[in-house]
Write a protein that holds these residues in place. Sequence first.
Motif, PDB file in Angstrom:
ATOM      1  N   GLU A   1     -20.584 -39.868  -3.477  1.00 20.69           N
ATOM      2  CA  GLU A   1     -19.924 -38.625  -3.097  1.00 20.69           C
ATOM      3  C   GLU A   1     -20.936 -37.489  -3.073  1.00 20.69           C
ATOM      4  OE1 GLU A   1     -16.170 -35.815  -4.609  1.00 20.69           O
ATOM      5  OE2 GLU A   1     -16.489 -37.839  -5.425  1.00 20.69           O
ATOM      6  N   GLU A   2     -20.817 -36.613  -2.094  1.00 20.55           N
ATOM      7  CA  GLU A   2     -21.737 -35.490  -1.977  1.00 20.55           C
ATOM      8  C   GLU A   2     -21.382 -34.385  -2.978  1.00 20.55           C
ATOM      9  OE1 GLU A   2     -24.519 -34.749  -0.335  1.00 20.55           O
ATOM     10  OE2 GLU A   2     -24.615 -36.792   0.480  1.00 20.55           O
ATOM     11  N   ASP A   3     -22.418 -33.806  -3.586  1.00 14.67           N
ATOM     12  CA  ASP A   3     -22.250 -32.680  -4.502  1.00 14.67           C
ATOM     13  C   ASP A   3     -22.321 -31.392  -3.695  1.00 14.67           C
ATOM     14  OD1 ASP A   3     -22.243 -30.832  -6.531  1.00 14.67           O
ATOM     15  OD2 ASP A   3     -24.336 -31.180  -7.110  1.00 14.67           O
TER      16      ASP A   3
ATOM     17  N   GLN B   1     -23.079 -37.424   4.113  1.00 10.61           N
ATOM     18  CA  GLN B   1     -23.307 -38.808   3.688  1.00 10.61           C
ATOM     19  C   GLN B   1     -23.977 -39.618   4.790  1.00 10.61           C
ATOM     20  OE1 GLN B   1     -19.243 -39.848   2.673  1.00 10.61           O
ATOM     21  NE2 GLN B   1     -19.772 -40.046   0.508  1.00 10.61           N
TER      22      GLN B   1
ATOM     23  N   LYS C   1     -13.704 -32.720   2.855  1.00  5.19           N
ATOM     24  CA  LYS C   1     -13.845 -34.174   2.978  1.00  5.19           C
ATOM     25  C   LYS C   1     -14.713 -34.519   4.182  1.00  5.19           C
ATOM     26  CE  LYS C   1     -11.205 -38.472   3.473  1.00  5.19           C
ATOM     27  NZ  LYS C   1      -9.836 -39.079   3.571  1.00  5.19           N
TER      28      LYS C   1
ATOM     29  N   GLY D   1     -18.397 -33.539   3.568  1.00 11.96           N
ATOM     30  CA  GLY D   1     -19.075 -34.556   2.767  1.00 11.96           C
ATOM     31  C   GLY D   1     -19.412 -35.792   3.568  1.00 11.96           C
ATOM     32  N   TRP D   2     -18.489 -36.206   4.457  1.00  9.13           N
ATOM     33  CA  TRP D   2     -18.730 -37.408   5.267  1.00  9.13           C
ATOM     34  C   TRP D   2     -19.941 -37.229   6.170  1.00  9.13           C
ATOM     35  CZ3 TRP D   2     -18.874 -38.325  10.528  1.00  9.13           C
ATOM     36  CH2 TRP D   2     -18.914 -39.665  10.907  1.00  9.13           C
TER      37      TRP D   2
END
Length: 396
Positions: free
Chosen positions: A192-194, A306, A299, A302-303
């Motif tokens: 998961e991205e911070d 990633q 969300k 973050g995707w």
Amino acid sequence: MKLIGIVGSNADISYNRYLLNFIKRHYSGLFDLDVVEIKDIPMFNQDDDQTNSYPIQQLNQKIMAADGVIIATPEHNHTIPASLKSVLEWLSFKIHPLENKPVMIVGASYYDQGSSRAQLHLRQILYAPGVNAIVMPGNEFLLGRVKQAFDEEYNLTDQNTVDFLQTVLEKFLSFVRLVNRLEAPVEEPLPEEDLHASQPIDTTIEGVDMAAEDWVEQAAEKVNAVEGDTYVKLNRGILTVDQINTFLSSMPMELTYADENNQFLYYNYTTEAEDMLADRVPGQVGNPLVLCHPESALKNVGWVIQQLRSGRQDVVRVHVPTHGPDKFVVHNYQAMHDAEGNYKGINEYILDFKPIVDWYLKQTGLKLDGDIDAASGASQKEEETVDAGSGASVKS
């Protein structure tokens, strides 16, 4: 879908070549077919290894790049031609491009049985260890009496045959999709991205509140950042800070820099937020990305990161139709890497490329094919993904 069609004969005149070329022309709306020859492939001889020769490697690369393979075989003495058998020997000697590749067999023959025995033999070869192709079961296409089957333009003349061939090809496309789904590697979930940028990196300016409206001024004072007419040595050039700002401001696009810690560090500030394609305000610079987007978009933010951090994609692009039909706006998220290949953050660049398209069409006299509905076509997910790497306002 991209398919490769292998002409199973090295003869100058081949009805199997005509058959593949007909498939390529007549069913172009279903798939893209690259018809390849085996004329230049040398006869197999394991004592004279030519695996790395150009014709063998070219065929190898084309098969690996294709979603599926169609092999058209004639019938010689109840079996496949020696030239085709030789090619399959090369493709199962040291290289194995047909392994787990969906394959469909077709064939044309002078006689009524339409290469049925050769097709049966070819199936046995393709199932063999070392080849390990996944051959579509049933749905055989056997074209007999080929001299009467084609017209002078080498088109099939019987409509029932044309319709049946389309049915077989459509089933093969479904077969290809199924096989490729089954054979697709299972991707491990990415960390998961911070988006809070809570883990400082070497270039993080600590001791300054990331959410501060005057982060740029505080951070500049903290590190004694140069400005004005101070020269900066770049990898191939020397510019003053003023020149760098002028250069970046002149770019015909909106540029944004977010580092690998997911901190928004820069945008080329040339106009106010309401006039931008993706509105930013000066006070957002320095923010962790979690503060740059509405919660509903996090969300997707973050995707995107990633994908870029992991290397699964080098660029993520999103077409944004909400700017109106007079603009062709694309948001681009480009992964940045240092000289050693380490991920260093996101270069986000946003531009309306319609003026470029209009200029090019005027210069060349070309026209766009069909009507473009610039105000449609984006999914809800695409709209939410916009500005994933930068400081977007709550309108994102």
